[in-house]
Design an enzyme around this catalytic site. Structure first.
Site, PDB file in Angstrom:
ATOM      1  N   ASP A 237       0.814  -1.206   0.000  1.00  0.00           N
ATOM      2  CA  ASP A 237       0.000   0.000   0.000  1.00  0.00           C
ATOM      3  C   ASP A 237       0.854   1.265   0.000  1.00  0.00           C
ATOM      4  O   ASP A 237       2.068   1.207   0.195  1.00  0.00           O
ATOM      5  CB  ASP A 237      -0.954   0.007   1.210  1.00  0.00           C
ATOM      6  CG  ASP A 237      -0.294  -0.515   2.486  1.00  0.00           C
ATOM      7  OD1 ASP A 237       0.947  -0.410   2.604  1.00  0.00           O
ATOM      8  OD2 ASP A 237      -0.998  -1.028   3.371  1.00  0.00           O
TER       9      ASP A 237
ATOM     10  N   HIS B  24      -7.294  -5.135  10.043  1.00  0.00           N
ATOM     11  CA  HIS B  24      -7.026  -4.890   8.621  1.00  0.00           C
ATOM     12  C   HIS B  24      -5.715  -5.533   8.193  1.00  0.00           C
ATOM     13  O   HIS B  24      -4.802  -5.718   8.998  1.00  0.00           O
ATOM     14  CB  HIS B  24      -7.077  -3.396   8.269  1.00  0.00           C
ATOM     15  CG  HIS B  24      -5.931  -2.557   8.748  1.00  0.00           C
ATOM     16  ND1 HIS B  24      -6.101  -1.407   9.496  1.00  0.00           N
ATOM     17  CD2 HIS B  24      -4.599  -2.665   8.574  1.00  0.00           C
ATOM     18  CE1 HIS B  24      -4.931  -0.852   9.743  1.00  0.00           C
ATOM     19  NE2 HIS B  24      -3.991  -1.610   9.203  1.00  0.00           N
TER      20      HIS B  24
ATOM     21  N   GLU C  91      -9.631  -2.094   5.206  1.00  0.00           N
ATOM     22  CA  GLU C  91     -10.329  -1.823   6.461  1.00  0.00           C
ATOM     23  C   GLU C  91     -11.530  -2.756   6.617  1.00  0.00           C
ATOM     24  O   GLU C  91     -12.000  -3.343   5.627  1.00  0.00           O
ATOM     25  CB  GLU C  91     -10.795  -0.364   6.467  1.00  0.00           C
ATOM     26  CG  GLU C  91      -9.657   0.657   6.423  1.00  0.00           C
ATOM     27  CD  GLU C  91      -8.959   0.837   7.766  1.00  0.00           C
ATOM     28  OE1 GLU C  91      -8.875  -0.119   8.562  1.00  0.00           O
ATOM     29  OE2 GLU C  91      -8.466   1.952   8.013  1.00  0.00           O
TER      30      GLU C  91
ATOM     31  N   ASN D 236      -7.587  -3.224  14.176  1.00  0.00           N
ATOM     32  CA  ASN D 236      -8.979  -3.518  13.812  1.00  0.00           C
ATOM     33  C   ASN D 236      -9.077  -4.702  12.848  1.00  0.00           C
ATOM     34  O   ASN D 236     -10.111  -4.925  12.232  1.00  0.00           O
ATOM     35  CB  ASN D 236      -9.661  -2.270  13.214  1.00  0.00           C
ATOM     36  CG  ASN D 236      -8.994  -1.790  11.925  1.00  0.00           C
ATOM     37  OD1 ASN D 236      -8.040  -2.398  11.452  1.00  0.00           O
ATOM     38  ND2 ASN D 236      -9.490  -0.714  11.354  1.00  0.00           N
TER      39      ASN D 236
HETATM   40  C1  GLP Z   1      -0.476  -0.287   8.454  1.00  0.00           C
HETATM   41  C2  GLP Z   1      -0.186  -1.093   7.216  1.00  0.00           C
HETATM   42  C3  GLP Z   1      -0.388  -2.557   7.449  1.00  0.00           C
HETATM   43  C4  GLP Z   1       0.284  -2.994   8.754  1.00  0.00           C
HETATM   44  C5  GLP Z   1      -0.293  -2.227   9.896  1.00  0.00           C
HETATM   45  C6  GLP Z   1       0.294  -2.619  11.241  1.00  0.00           C
HETATM   46  O1  GLP Z   1      -1.793   0.026   8.617  1.00  0.00           O
HETATM   47  N1  GLP Z   1      -0.982  -0.684   6.112  1.00  0.00           N
HETATM   48  O2  GLP Z   1       0.146  -3.289   6.356  1.00  0.00           O
HETATM   49  O3  GLP Z   1       0.105  -4.360   8.937  1.00  0.00           O
HETATM   50  O4  GLP Z   1      -0.007  -0.863   9.652  1.00  0.00           O
HETATM   51  O5  GLP Z   1       1.272  -1.735  11.611  1.00  0.00           O
HETATM   52  P1  GLP Z   1       2.201  -1.901  12.898  1.00  0.00           P
HETATM   53  O6  GLP Z   1       3.135  -3.010  12.577  1.00  0.00           O
HETATM   54  O7  GLP Z   1       2.897  -0.563  12.991  1.00  0.00           O
HETATM   55  O8  GLP Z   1       1.326  -2.189  14.036  1.00  0.00           O
END
Ligand code: GLP
Length: 228
Positions: A62, A123, A128, A121
């Site tokens: 993304d 995702h 989402e 959440n």
């Molecule tokens: C973002 C990314 C996800 C990732 C998530 C978790 O939202 N788009 O791909 O899995 O963060 O992030 P963290 O590892 O900082 O908790």
């Protein structure tokens, strides 16, 4: 879906690196799907010490749309600069022609190994809750909880972009192999729903139950919601 639980975050990170290394050693020109976020930082750090990835192709999950190359810069800092991945082999989705990304992935022979984190959440990438299981790469509005969770990457919460372009759930599911890594208590609820609930759009990561080669790698705090 295989679930591996480790006592410490360090062991979980090592286990994830082992899977990625096996992939790039067995097939040096592998196509990897890459995640951003705090969880994957120690993985990329350790991985870059063990392989140059000079022939690897990468497709990131993304990118934010209203800021310039935020996640590309993140990847540059935590992985690309430390490896020999060639610039022309690095791919990010863009908001102008998101559908093209699925075609580019197909043309590269599909993703051999997709690395995922998980949002609080539930995702995956930026899919989402309520994202359709049939979704492909597209632009999406971020939820306020996601913007809040990711705000530590920005100077102030207000600067967190409102939209992003993300690989879809169907795009992710077309990967040959998937690993999802989660560490820390703040992921326990999302992980419990991902593994124990019936697959549902309410918890996008639960779609992984339908994938034939997925490994979920957890430390014991992220796994704490799995106990009865
Ligand atoms: C973002 C990314 C996800 C990732 C998530 C978790 O939202 N788009 O791909 O899995 O963060 O992030 P963290 O590892 O900082 O908790």
């Amino acid at each position: 879906m295989k679930v591996l639980i480790f006592s410490t975050k360090k062991e979980a990170v090592e286990a994830a690196v082992k899977v990625i290394l096996k992939q790039v050693k067995t097939k040096p020109n592998s196509t990897l799907g890459l995640a951003s976020g705090s969880t994957v930082i120690p993985i990329y750090n350790l991985l870059s010490k063990k392989t140059s990835m000079s022939k690897t192709k990468t497709f990131n999950l993304d990118e934010y749309t209203s800021t310039k190359n935020t996640l590309r810069k993140f990847m540059q800092k935590h992985l690309f600069i430390k490896t020999k991945i060639k610039k022309q082999n690095i791919h990010f989705p863009n908001a102008i022609n998101p559908k093209n990304y699925d075609r580019e992935i197909e043309n590269a022979g599909g993703i051999d190994l997709q690395i995922l984190g998980i949002g609080q959440n539930g995702h995956i990438a930026f899919n989402e809750p309520c994202s359709q299981f049939s979704s492909k790469t597209r632009k999406i509005k971020l939820s306020s909880s996601t913007r809040k969770s990711n705000s530590h990457f920005f100077k102030s919460p207000k600067q967190v972009p409102t939209h992003a372009v993300t690989m879809g759930l169907a795009t992710i599911m077309s990967s040959k192999k998937i690993i999802l890594i989660a560490t820390g208590k703040n992921k326990a609820e999302a992980i419990a729903k991902t593994i124990l609930s019936k697959p549902s759009a309410k918890t996008p990561a639960s779609i992984l139950q339908n994938h034939k080669d997925t490994i979920i790698i957890l430390d014991k705090t992220a796994a704490s919601g799995l106990k009865k």
